[in-house]
Design an enzyme around this catalytic site. Structure first.
Site, PDB file in Angstrom:
ATOM      1  N   LYS A  17       0.845  -1.219   0.000  1.00 48.64           N
ATOM      2  CA  LYS A  17       0.000   0.000   0.000  1.00 48.64           C
ATOM      3  C   LYS A  17       0.869   1.254   0.000  1.00 48.64           C
ATOM      4  O   LYS A  17       0.650   2.173  -0.775  1.00 48.64           O
ATOM      5  CB  LYS A  17      -0.923   0.053   1.235  1.00 48.64           C
ATOM      6  CG  LYS A  17      -1.919  -1.066   1.331  1.00 48.64           C
ATOM      7  CD  LYS A  17      -2.790  -0.919   2.547  1.00 48.64           C
ATOM      8  CE  LYS A  17      -2.055  -1.043   3.883  1.00 48.64           C
ATOM      9  NZ  LYS A  17      -1.517  -2.382   4.175  1.00 48.64           N
ATOM     10  N   ARG A  91     -10.450   0.971   7.981  1.00 44.71           N
ATOM     11  CA  ARG A  91     -10.057  -0.412   8.233  1.00 44.71           C
ATOM     12  C   ARG A  91     -11.223  -1.243   8.745  1.00 44.71           C
ATOM     13  O   ARG A  91     -11.114  -2.461   8.851  1.00 44.71           O
ATOM     14  CB  ARG A  91      -8.984  -0.437   9.304  1.00 44.71           C
ATOM     15  CG  ARG A  91      -7.674  -0.746   8.701  1.00 44.71           C
ATOM     16  CD  ARG A  91      -6.665  -0.842   9.786  1.00 44.71           C
ATOM     17  NE  ARG A  91      -5.540  -0.142   9.276  1.00 44.71           N
ATOM     18  CZ  ARG A  91      -4.299  -0.509   9.464  1.00 44.71           C
ATOM     19  NH1 ARG A  91      -4.021  -1.521  10.220  1.00 44.71           N
ATOM     20  NH2 ARG A  91      -3.336   0.169   8.932  1.00 44.71           N
ATOM     21  N   ARG A 125      11.375  -6.125   5.938  1.00 44.21           N
ATOM     22  CA  ARG A 125      11.039  -4.695   5.952  1.00 44.21           C
ATOM     23  C   ARG A 125      11.789  -3.964   7.062  1.00 44.21           C
ATOM     24  O   ARG A 125      11.819  -4.406   8.201  1.00 44.21           O
ATOM     25  CB  ARG A 125       9.522  -4.526   6.143  1.00 44.21           C
ATOM     26  CG  ARG A 125       9.117  -3.085   6.360  1.00 44.21           C
ATOM     27  CD  ARG A 125       7.688  -2.837   5.992  1.00 44.21           C
ATOM     28  NE  ARG A 125       6.751  -3.330   6.997  1.00 44.21           N
ATOM     29  CZ  ARG A 125       5.436  -3.122   6.925  1.00 44.21           C
ATOM     30  NH1 ARG A 125       4.908  -2.476   5.908  1.00 44.21           N
ATOM     31  NH2 ARG A 125       4.653  -3.599   7.861  1.00 44.21           N
ATOM     32  N   ARG A 158      10.048  -3.668  12.748  1.00 44.46           N
ATOM     33  CA  ARG A 158       8.907  -3.579  13.668  1.00 44.46           C
ATOM     34  C   ARG A 158       8.680  -4.911  14.372  1.00 44.46           C
ATOM     35  O   ARG A 158       8.795  -5.968  13.763  1.00 44.46           O
ATOM     36  CB  ARG A 158       7.647  -3.208  12.883  1.00 44.46           C
ATOM     37  CG  ARG A 158       7.658  -1.790  12.427  1.00 44.46           C
ATOM     38  CD  ARG A 158       6.605  -1.490  11.385  1.00 44.46           C
ATOM     39  NE  ARG A 158       5.305  -2.083  11.675  1.00 44.46           N
ATOM     40  CZ  ARG A 158       4.197  -1.729  11.044  1.00 44.46           C
ATOM     41  NH1 ARG A 158       4.229  -0.781  10.125  1.00 44.46           N
ATOM     42  NH2 ARG A 158       3.055  -2.309  11.317  1.00 44.46           N
ATOM     43  N   ARG A 169      -2.016 -11.050  12.390  1.00 48.08           N
ATOM     44  CA  ARG A 169      -2.346  -9.753  11.775  1.00 48.08           C
ATOM     45  C   ARG A 169      -3.126  -9.942  10.484  1.00 48.08           C
ATOM     46  O   ARG A 169      -4.060  -9.215  10.189  1.00 48.08           O
ATOM     47  CB  ARG A 169      -1.069  -8.964  11.467  1.00 48.08           C
ATOM     48  CG  ARG A 169      -0.431  -8.334  12.684  1.00 48.08           C
ATOM     49  CD  ARG A 169       0.916  -7.764  12.347  1.00 48.08           C
ATOM     50  NE  ARG A 169       0.826  -6.512  11.613  1.00 48.08           N
ATOM     51  CZ  ARG A 169       1.802  -6.018  10.855  1.00 48.08           C
ATOM     52  NH1 ARG A 169       2.918  -6.680  10.709  1.00 48.08           N
ATOM     53  NH2 ARG A 169       1.651  -4.871  10.263  1.00 48.08           N
TER      54      ARG A 169
HETATM   55  N1  LIG Z   1      -7.668   2.952  10.327  1.00 45.86           N
HETATM   56  C1  LIG Z   1      -7.110   2.535  11.477  1.00 45.86           C
HETATM   57  N2  LIG Z   1      -7.881   2.068  12.483  1.00 45.86           N
HETATM   58  C2  LIG Z   1      -7.356   1.666  13.638  1.00 45.86           C
HETATM   59  N3  LIG Z   1      -6.046   1.663  13.905  1.00 45.86           N
HETATM   60  C3  LIG Z   1      -5.213   2.095  12.940  1.00 45.86           C
HETATM   61  C4  LIG Z   1      -5.702   2.554  11.675  1.00 45.86           C
HETATM   62  N4  LIG Z   1      -4.646   2.921  10.924  1.00 45.86           N
HETATM   63  C5  LIG Z   1      -3.549   2.695  11.660  1.00 45.86           C
HETATM   64  N5  LIG Z   1      -3.878   2.198  12.876  1.00 45.86           N
HETATM   65  C6  LIG Z   1      -2.969   1.834  13.980  1.00 45.86           C
HETATM   66  O1  LIG Z   1      -1.662   2.315  13.704  1.00 45.86           O
HETATM   67  C7  LIG Z   1      -0.720   1.240  13.560  1.00 45.86           C
HETATM   68  C8  LIG Z   1       0.265   1.559  12.458  1.00 45.86           C
HETATM   69  O2  LIG Z   1      -0.430   1.680  11.242  1.00 45.86           O
HETATM   70  P1  LIG Z   1       0.272   1.444   9.852  1.00 45.86           P
HETATM   71  O3  LIG Z   1      -0.768   1.588   8.781  1.00 45.86           O
HETATM   72  O4  LIG Z   1       1.507   2.254   9.742  1.00 45.86           O
HETATM   73  O5  LIG Z   1       0.812  -0.044   9.952  1.00 45.86           O
HETATM   74  P2  LIG Z   1       0.061  -1.447   9.919  1.00 45.86           P
HETATM   75  O6  LIG Z   1      -1.233  -1.364   9.234  1.00 45.86           O
HETATM   76  O7  LIG Z   1       0.116  -2.090  11.248  1.00 45.86           O
HETATM   77  O8  LIG Z   1       1.001  -2.283   9.038  1.00 45.86           O
HETATM   78  P3  LIG Z   1       1.211  -2.188   7.491  1.00 45.86           P
HETATM   79  O9  LIG Z   1       1.841  -0.867   7.190  1.00 45.86           O
HETATM   80  O10 LIG Z   1       2.146  -3.304   7.319  1.00 45.86           O
HETATM   81  O11 LIG Z   1      -0.121  -2.376   6.796  1.00 45.86           O
HETATM   82  C9  LIG Z   1      -1.604   0.017  13.296  1.00 45.86           C
HETATM   83  O12 LIG Z   1      -0.971  -1.182  13.669  1.00 45.86           O
HETATM   84  C10 LIG Z   1      -2.833   0.332  14.145  1.00 45.86           C
HETATM   85  O13 LIG Z   1      -2.608   0.058  15.515  1.00 45.86           O
HETATM   86  O1  LIG Z   2       6.818  -5.486  -4.979  1.00 43.88           O
HETATM   87  C1  LIG Z   2       7.153  -5.194  -3.806  1.00 43.88           C
HETATM   88  C2  LIG Z   2       6.477  -4.202  -3.029  1.00 43.88           C
HETATM   89  C3  LIG Z   2       6.912  -3.942  -1.742  1.00 43.88           C
HETATM   90  N1  LIG Z   2       7.977  -4.613  -1.251  1.00 43.88           N
HETATM   91  C4  LIG Z   2       8.432  -4.372   0.136  1.00 43.88           C
HETATM   92  O2  LIG Z   2       7.480  -5.009   0.963  1.00 43.88           O
HETATM   93  C5  LIG Z   2       7.341  -4.322   2.204  1.00 43.88           C
HETATM   94  C6  LIG Z   2       5.900  -3.924   2.423  1.00 43.88           C
HETATM   95  O3  LIG Z   2       5.547  -2.873   1.522  1.00 43.88           O
HETATM   96  P1  LIG Z   2       4.709  -1.605   2.058  1.00 43.88           P
HETATM   97  O4  LIG Z   2       5.297  -1.141   3.333  1.00 43.88           O
HETATM   98  O5  LIG Z   2       4.584  -0.665   0.902  1.00 43.88           O
HETATM   99  O6  LIG Z   2       3.293  -2.321   2.318  1.00 43.88           O
HETATM  100  P2  LIG Z   2       2.066  -1.894   3.259  1.00 43.88           P
HETATM  101  O7  LIG Z   2       2.300  -2.569   4.561  1.00 43.88           O
HETATM  102  O8  LIG Z   2       2.063  -0.393   3.299  1.00 43.88           O
HETATM  103  O9  LIG Z   2       0.875  -2.470   2.535  1.00 43.88           O
HETATM  104  C7  LIG Z   2       8.307  -3.142   2.135  1.00 43.88           C
HETATM  105  O10 LIG Z   2       9.505  -3.511   2.773  1.00 43.88           O
HETATM  106  C8  LIG Z   2       8.498  -2.928   0.636  1.00 43.88           C
HETATM  107  O11 LIG Z   2       9.748  -2.339   0.359  1.00 43.88           O
HETATM  108  C9  LIG Z   2       8.626  -5.589  -1.978  1.00 43.88           C
HETATM  109  O12 LIG Z   2       9.575  -6.204  -1.516  1.00 43.88           O
HETATM  110  N2  LIG Z   2       8.195  -5.850  -3.246  1.00 43.88           N
END
Ligand SMILES: Nc1ncnc2c1ncn2[C@@H]1O[C@H](COP(=O)(O)OP(=O)(O)OP(=O)(O)O)[C@@H](O)[C@H]1O
Ligand SMILES: O=c1ccn([C@@H]2O[C@H](COP(=O)(O)OP(=O)(O)O)[C@@H](O)[C@H]2O)c(=O)[nH]1
Length: 227
Positions: A17, A91, A125, A158, A169
């Protein structure tokens, strides 16, 4: 002035994303909004919402819907003159309904990536916590190992990117995202993309968006060609 464009990108953790949002923002001159980055900014600034959100994030929990909507909807309301792409929100169905009452979305991108790929990517990552910049040791490594390209500060892995945490997750994502995806499908704005590499998915997203935001894409592609 061309019509404003509002889009959401959804997908499980590691689906790309953040990576795709950056490309879209650059190519189509949209503002990339990330709920995670916005929460991190609030935490760093010690705002009331940031302090509250941190208590959930630190425990690996989602921030409650009412905290998220109170934080993000005013931000979106301020953006009346901007086209934007939102990553990480909504979400849950409650968040989607709240967003619905604030604005009309033009399009929703949903990324569908195999589990093995997600696991592999997340374990490789590395992030720069202060900015949210993301690296991958294979796909987009930092210029200097272990250091952020811009600030030179150390990168971290992380806690929740450890293999044991990833399975739960992903399950959690699926349960919560399904009704949101169903809602957007029923509205006719859902576009689903499947694959194992962002570089392969990107051309399809690029051409879809070029048909939806033609006036912006024409101006920008002349100046900033991307792969
Ligand atoms: N829309 C949301 N609703 C509830 N909590 C959220 C929302 N967006 C982010 N968070 C909180 O913030 C944290 C970090 O969000 P972020 O989008 O950076 O990472 P993530 O979704 O955990 O992982 P990834 O980036 O791998 O999708 C999440 O783990 C969650 O606790
Ligand atoms: O084709 C791809 C796209 C992303 N990534 C890696 O995969 C991880 C997750 O990508 P991102 O953080 O953009 O995903 P999100 O959690 O925001 O969906 C990161 O380390 C990116 O660098 C990768 O290796 N190949």
């Amino acid at each position: 002035m061309s019509k404003l464009f509002r889009a959401v990108i959804m997908g499980p953790p590691g689906s790309g994303k953040g990576t795709i949002s950056e490309r879209i923002a650059q190519r189509f001159a949209l503002t990339h909004l990330s709920s995670g980055d916005f929460l991190r900014e609030n935490i760093a600034a010690n705002t009331e919402a940031g302090i509250l959100a941190k208590t959930y994030i630190d425990r690996g929990l989602l921030v409650p819907d009412h905290v998220m909507t109170r934080l993000l909807l005013p931000k979106l309301e301020e953006m009346t003159r901007h086209s934007w792409l939102m990553d990480g929100f909504p979400r849950t169905l409650a968040q989607a309904n709240a967003l619905n009452s604030t604005c009309d979305l033009d399009l929703v991108i949903s990324l569908n990536i195999p589990f093995e790929t997600l696991k592999e990517r997340l374990s490789e990552r590395w992030v720069h916590p202060a900015s949210g910049r993301v690296y991958n040791m294979g796909f987009n490594p930092p210029r200097i190992q272990g250091r952020d390209d811009i600030s030179g500060e150390p990168l971290i892995q992380r806690e929740d990117d450890q293999p044991e945490a990833i399975v739960s997750r992903l399950r959690h994502y699926k349960d919560l995202a399904k009704p949101v995806i169903d809602l957007y499908r029923s509205k006719g704005i859902l576009h689903k993309f499947s694959g194992t590499e962002t570089d392969r998915i990107w051309p399809y997203i690029n051409s879809l968006l070029s048909t939806k935001i033609p006036s912006i894409s024409q101006t920008v592609t002349q100046h900033a060609p991307l792969p």
